[in-house]
Design an enzyme around this catalytic site. Structure first.
Site, PDB file in Angstrom:
ATOM      1  N   ASP A 163       0.741  -1.062   0.028  1.00  0.00           N
ATOM      2  CA  ASP A 163       0.057   0.110  -0.068  1.00  0.00           C
ATOM      3  C   ASP A 163       1.095   1.240   0.108  1.00  0.00           C
ATOM      4  O   ASP A 163       1.125   1.932   0.895  1.00  0.00           O
ATOM      5  CB  ASP A 163      -0.951  -0.030   1.344  1.00  0.00           C
ATOM      6  CG  ASP A 163      -1.781   1.125   1.383  1.00  0.00           C
ATOM      7  OD1 ASP A 163      -2.016   1.919   0.242  1.00  0.00           O
ATOM      8  OD2 ASP A 163      -2.423   1.072   2.168  1.00  0.00           O
ATOM      9  N   CYS A 183      -3.555   4.861  -4.246  1.00  0.00           N
ATOM     10  CA  CYS A 183      -4.180   5.697  -4.021  1.00  0.00           C
ATOM     11  C   CYS A 183      -3.981   6.612  -5.270  1.00  0.00           C
ATOM     12  O   CYS A 183      -4.541   7.991  -5.262  1.00  0.00           O
ATOM     13  CB  CYS A 183      -4.202   6.579  -2.761  1.00  0.00           C
ATOM     14  SG  CYS A 183      -2.437   6.934  -2.545  1.00  0.00           S
TER      15      CYS A 183
END
Length: 105
Positions: free
Chosen positions: A36, A62
């Protein structure tokens, strides 16, 4: 743990305080990893580690642009098995993505 720190530890098969208690590296047999990364994406060292060491990668992103760059770098060794987009921040331009990659056979 920062991917750079994990990658360095994994490559050197060394011990870090935060990994203390995991046992001998040879016995771990880690084949799946969850990453992540920050908006900047994964660094090149970590990408190379993923290509060599892991059969399955769960990648949460993201930033679609750095996700695309990292996926292109991993495409030689891994294929996308599943992909999902999540609009966790309605009415904004932000988009989260989850990608499940498996080693090419």
């Amino acid at each position: 743990m920062a991917s750079e720190e994990f990658a360095e530890t994994m490559r050197a098969r060394g011990a870090r305080r935060r990994l203390e208690g995991l046992g001998p590296w040879e016995a771990l047999r880690m084949r799946t990893v969850l990453v992540d990364p920050p908006r900047a994406g994964l660094d090149e060292f970590t990408v190379q580690l993923l290509k060599v060491e892991f059969d399955r990668i769960v990648y949460i992103s993201c930033n679609p642009e750095t996700l695309h760059a990292n996926l292109r770098a991993l495409a030689a060794t891994h294929r996308i098995a599943r992909f999902a987009a999540f609009d966790q921040f309605p009415y904004t331009h932000h988009l989260e993505a989850g990608v499940y990659l498996v080693r090419r056979t």
